[in-house]
Design an enzyme around this catalytic site. Structure first.
Site, PDB file in Angstrom:
ATOM      1  N   GLU A  27       0.862  -1.175   0.000  1.00 49.93           N
ATOM      2  CA  GLU A  27       0.000   0.000   0.000  1.00 49.93           C
ATOM      3  C   GLU A  27       0.903   1.231   0.000  1.00 49.93           C
ATOM      4  OE1 GLU A  27      -3.100  -0.187   2.967  1.00 49.93           O
ATOM      5  OE2 GLU A  27      -3.484  -2.283   2.446  1.00 49.93           O
ATOM      6  N   CYS A  60      -2.234  -6.963   6.282  1.00 46.91           N
ATOM      7  CA  CYS A  60      -1.502  -8.105   5.713  1.00 46.91           C
ATOM      8  C   CYS A  60      -0.578  -8.794   6.716  1.00 46.91           C
ATOM      9  CB  CYS A  60      -0.711  -7.644   4.497  1.00 46.91           C
ATOM     10  SG  CYS A  60      -1.760  -6.909   3.237  1.00 46.91           S
ATOM     11  N   ARG A  74      -6.487  -0.721   9.373  1.00 50.13           N
ATOM     12  CA  ARG A  74      -6.609  -2.087   9.891  1.00 50.13           C
ATOM     13  C   ARG A  74      -5.392  -2.414  10.770  1.00 50.13           C
ATOM     14  NH1 ARG A  74      -7.470  -5.393   4.500  1.00 50.13           N
ATOM     15  NH2 ARG A  74      -6.110  -3.744   3.740  1.00 50.13           N
TER      16      ARG A  74
HETATM   17  C1  UGA Z   1       2.966  -5.841   2.991  1.00 50.25           C
HETATM   18  C2  UGA Z   1       4.187  -6.322   2.194  1.00 50.25           C
HETATM   19  O1  UGA Z   1       5.265  -5.410   2.361  1.00 50.25           O
HETATM   20  C3  UGA Z   1       3.844  -6.424   0.702  1.00 50.25           C
HETATM   21  O2  UGA Z   1       4.943  -6.936  -0.014  1.00 50.25           O
HETATM   22  C4  UGA Z   1       2.638  -7.362   0.556  1.00 50.25           C
HETATM   23  O3  UGA Z   1       2.239  -7.486  -0.789  1.00 50.25           O
HETATM   24  C5  UGA Z   1       1.473  -6.808   1.355  1.00 50.25           C
HETATM   25  O4  UGA Z   1       1.863  -6.708   2.738  1.00 50.25           O
HETATM   26  C6  UGA Z   1       0.337  -7.764   1.214  1.00 50.25           C
HETATM   27  O5  UGA Z   1       0.402  -8.873   1.764  1.00 50.25           O
HETATM   28  O6  UGA Z   1      -0.609  -7.470   0.474  1.00 50.25           O
HETATM   29  P1  UGA Z   1       1.854  -3.452   3.423  1.00 50.25           P
HETATM   30  O7  UGA Z   1       0.909  -4.150   4.335  1.00 50.25           O
HETATM   31  O8  UGA Z   1       1.328  -2.458   2.423  1.00 50.25           O
HETATM   32  O9  UGA Z   1       2.672  -4.519   2.547  1.00 50.25           O
HETATM   33  O10 UGA Z   1       2.862  -2.679   4.353  1.00 50.25           O
HETATM   34  P2  UGA Z   1       4.443  -2.691   4.655  1.00 50.25           P
HETATM   35  O11 UGA Z   1       5.092  -1.637   3.868  1.00 50.25           O
HETATM   36  O12 UGA Z   1       4.970  -4.069   4.559  1.00 50.25           O
HETATM   37  O13 UGA Z   1       4.430  -2.231   6.186  1.00 50.25           O
HETATM   38  C7  UGA Z   1       3.817  -3.063   7.165  1.00 50.25           C
HETATM   39  C8  UGA Z   1       3.966  -2.490   8.544  1.00 50.25           C
HETATM   40  O14 UGA Z   1       5.309  -2.604   8.977  1.00 50.25           O
HETATM   41  C9  UGA Z   1       3.616  -1.012   8.684  1.00 50.25           C
HETATM   42  O15 UGA Z   1       2.822  -0.844   9.850  1.00 50.25           O
HETATM   43  C10 UGA Z   1       4.954  -0.326   8.841  1.00 50.25           C
HETATM   44  O16 UGA Z   1       4.872   0.851   9.603  1.00 50.25           O
HETATM   45  C11 UGA Z   1       5.747  -1.398   9.559  1.00 50.25           C
HETATM   46  N1  UGA Z   1       7.210  -1.295   9.373  1.00 50.25           N
HETATM   47  C12 UGA Z   1       7.756  -1.396   8.135  1.00 50.25           C
HETATM   48  C13 UGA Z   1       8.027  -1.121  10.480  1.00 50.25           C
HETATM   49  O17 UGA Z   1       7.564  -1.041  11.630  1.00 50.25           O
HETATM   50  N2  UGA Z   1       9.386  -1.036  10.297  1.00 50.25           N
HETATM   51  C14 UGA Z   1       9.958  -1.133   9.077  1.00 50.25           C
HETATM   52  O18 UGA Z   1      11.194  -1.057   8.991  1.00 50.25           O
HETATM   53  C15 UGA Z   1       9.121  -1.309   7.974  1.00 50.25           C
END
Ligand code: UGA
Length: 441
Positions: free
Chosen positions: A150, A268, A338
Site C-alpha cells: 500500500e 496483511c 486495519r
Molecule cells: C505488505 C508487504 O510489504 C507487501 O509486499 C505485501 O504485498 C502486502 O503486505 C500484502 O500482503 O498485500 P503493506 O501491508 O502495504 O505490505 O505494508 P508494509 O510496507 O509491509 O508495512 C507493514 C507495517 O510494517 C507497517 O505498519 C509499517 O509501519 C511497519 N514497518 C515497516 C516497520 O515497523 N518497520 C519497518 O522497517 C518497515
C-alpha cells in the site's frame, strides 16, 4: 485481452486499473455497489497515491468498466481473484468466505480455456481444492500471488520486483499441458513487465501459495528482530537506529525493514503470520513456525511499551492528561487503519484515562468510524493544542518535518514520543522538548 478482476479493494482496484493501463480490456466486479459506482466514476474509494491518475488514464482508453454483476465475467479469457482473506474472528486462521463466494459466483460464467488466476493470500492447499472444482468447466487455475505495498500499489503492480506463476503440475513436478498453456496466456497478460526484465518464477500451486506468506513472514520477522534489539537497547542505553545502520551495511542483512518503533500493522503482515501459524498447525508442523508467535508477541509488546513510556515521561500517570497522537493510518501514504499500531496505542491511552486527540492527513474518516470514542483534529497543531505529550505514531512526511520550536508554542508541556524513530532528537531537545523514543537513550 479481455480480463475480469473479482474483488475491487486495495488489491483489485489497483490491479484492474493497471491491467487496463497494460492494454487489456478490464471489467472489475465487486459485491459492493457503492465501491463499483465510485470506481466507475473514476474515483478511488480509498487513498492510494497514483490510483486516481491510473483510473483516469484507464478510463480515457475506454477499456475499464466496473459492475456488481458476476455475469460480466463471461467472455473474459482471464479472471483474477482479488478478494480479501481477513483473520477469522476470534481465531488465527484466515476467513476464506470471500474467496469461496467469489469463486462460486464466477463458476457458472467460465468457458473452456479460461484462466482463473488467484491473487488473494490464502492458506496453502486452497488452490489445489479450487482447481479440483474447475475440472468440469475446462478452465485452468493459476496461483499468481501479489506483492504490492500500500502506498506504492500502482507502481508495484506495473513494475513488480518478481512474478510468480503457480501452475498445475504432473507427478514429476513439471507443468502439465494445461499449465504450460496457462503460462503462455499469463505471459501475454504480463507482456510489458516481462519485457522490462521482471524475473519470473514458475512453480507448483503449493510453492506459489507459500511464497506469499513466507515473504510476509520474513518481513514481519525482520521488523520484530530490530524491535527486539530495541528492547535490548532500552535496557543498556544503546541506540537502535545506529545499531540498524551498522548491521544494515552488511548486504546480507540490508537496512530496509529495520526501522524500530511501534512495529507492524495493516491488513496483511499481522493476519498473514497468524494464518500461516494456524495452517502449519493443521498440517502438523506447528513447530516450524513457532518463532512467528514470538514475532507477533514482540510486535504487540511495542504498543504496550509506548503507553508505559508515555506514563514514564509524565511522571508516573497519564490520567487526565492531554495526549496528541500524530497518525492513525498503519503506515504513511495510506488511509488504511486495519490493525494500526497508532490507533491501538491511542485507544489504550484513552482507556487508561488520558484525553487523546488523533490527527492524520488521510485516515481520519476511517479512524472516526472505527474508534468513535477518540477525539480528532485536522492538523498536528490543532491536535497538539494544550497537549501534555505529543506522540508521533505514523511517520507521514509532514510530521517528520514538524518544527519543534513552532509546535512548542501550542503545547502545554514540551514532551515528544517518537514512535517511529524519525525525528532528530538533538533538534527537539535544543527546542526545549523532552524527547523519548523506543530503543533510544
Ligand atoms: C505488505 C508487504 O510489504 C507487501 O509486499 C505485501 O504485498 C502486502 O503486505 C500484502 O500482503 O498485500 P503493506 O501491508 O502495504 O505490505 O505494508 P508494509 O510496507 O509491509 O508495512 C507493514 C507495517 O510494517 C507497517 O505498519 C509499517 O509501519 C511497519 N514497518 C515497516 C516497520 O515497523 N518497520 C519497518 O522497517 C518497515
Amino acid at each position: 485481452m479481455r480480463v475480469s478482476v473479482i474483488g475491487c479493494g486495495y488489491l483489485g482496484a489497483v490491479h484492474a486499473a493497471s491491467m487496463a493501463q497494460l492494454g487489456h480490456e478490464v471489467v472489475g466486479i465487486d459485491v459492493d455497489a457503492a465501491k463499483t459506482d465510485l470506481l466507475a466514476s473514476g474515483t478511488a474509494p480509498f487513498y492510494e497515491p497514483g490510483l486516481p491518475e491510473a483510473l483516469a488514464a484507464a478510463r480515457a482508453t475506454g477499456r475499464l468498466a466496473f459492475t456488481t454483476d458476476p455475469a460480466a465475467a463471461a467472455g473474459s479469457r482471464v479472471h483474477f481473484l482479488c478478494v480479501g482473506t481477513p483473520q477469522q474472528h476470534g481465531e488465527f486462521r484466515a476467513d476464506l468466505t470471500y474467496v469461496e463466494d467469489a469463486f462460486a459466483a464466477l463458476l457458472p460464467h467460465l468457458a473452456p480455456g479460461d484462466l482463473v488466476v488467484g491473487k488473494s493470500t490464502v492458506p496453502v492447499g486452497t488452490a489445489e481444492a479450487l482447481a479440483q472444482r474447475l475440472t468440469t468447466t475446462g478452465a485452468t487455475l493459476v496461483w499468481n500471488p501479489e506483492f504490492l505495498r500500500e502506498g506504492f500499489a500502482v507502481q508495484d503492480t506495473l513494475h513488480p520486483d518478481r512474478l510468480v506463476y503457480g501452475l498445475p503440475t504432473d507427478a514429476e513436478g513439471e507443468p502439465t499441458a494445461d499449465g504450460a498453456r496457462a503460462a503462455a496466456v499469463l505471459d501475454e497478460v504480463y507482456a510489458q513487465p516481462l519485457a522490462d526484465g521482471t524475473p519470473l518464477v514458475v512453480c507448483d500451486y503449493a510453492t506459489a501459495q507459500l511464497v506469499k506468506v513466507a515473504a510476509n513472514s520474513f518481513l514481519a520477522t525482520k521488523i520484530s528482530f530490530i524491535n527486539a534489539m530495541a528492547e535490548l537497547c532500552e535496557s543498556t542505553g544503546a541506540d537502535v537506529t545506529r545499531l540498524a545502520d551498522a548491521i544494515g551495511y552488511d548486504d546480507r542483512i540490508g537496512r530496509r525493514f529495520l526501522n524500530a518503533g511501534l512495529g507492524f500493522g495493516g491488513g496483511c503482515l499481522p493476519k498473514d503470520i497468524r494464518a500461516f501459524m494456524a495452517r502449519a498447525g493443521e498440517l502438523g508442523v506447528d513447530q516450524a513456525l513457532s518463532f512467528l508467535r514470538e514475532v507477533d508477541a514482540i510486535n504487540m509488546r511495542r504498543r504496550v511499551r509506548m503507553v508505559d513510556l508515555a506514563r514514564e515521561v509524565c511522571g508516573g500517570s497519564i490520567v487526565g492528561l492531554r495526549i496528541a497522537v500524530l497518525g492513525a493510518a498503519f503506515k504513511p501514504d495510506s488511509d488504511d487503519i486495519r490493525d494500526s499500531p497508532a490507533l491501538s496505542v491511542a485507544a489504550q491511552m484513552q482507556l487508561q484515562g488520558a484525553h487523546v486527540t488523533v490527527t492524520d492527513p488521510q485516515a481520519l474518516p476511517n479512524a472516526r468510524a472505527a474508534w468513535p470514542g477518540l477525539a480528532y483534529a485536522d492538523t498536528a497543531e490543532e491536535a497538539a493544542a494544550d497537549a501534555d505529550v505529543v506522540l508521533l505514531a505514523t511517520e507521514w512526511p509532514e510530521y517528520r518535518r514538524l518544527d519543534p520550536a513552532a509546535l512548542g508554542t501550542v503545547v502545554a508541556h514540551r514532551r515528544v514520543l517518537d514512535g517511529r524513530n524519525v525525528l532528530d532528537p538533538r533538534a527537539w531537545r535544543a527546542a526545549g522538548w523532552t524527547y523519548r523514543a523506543l530503543g533510544r537513550p
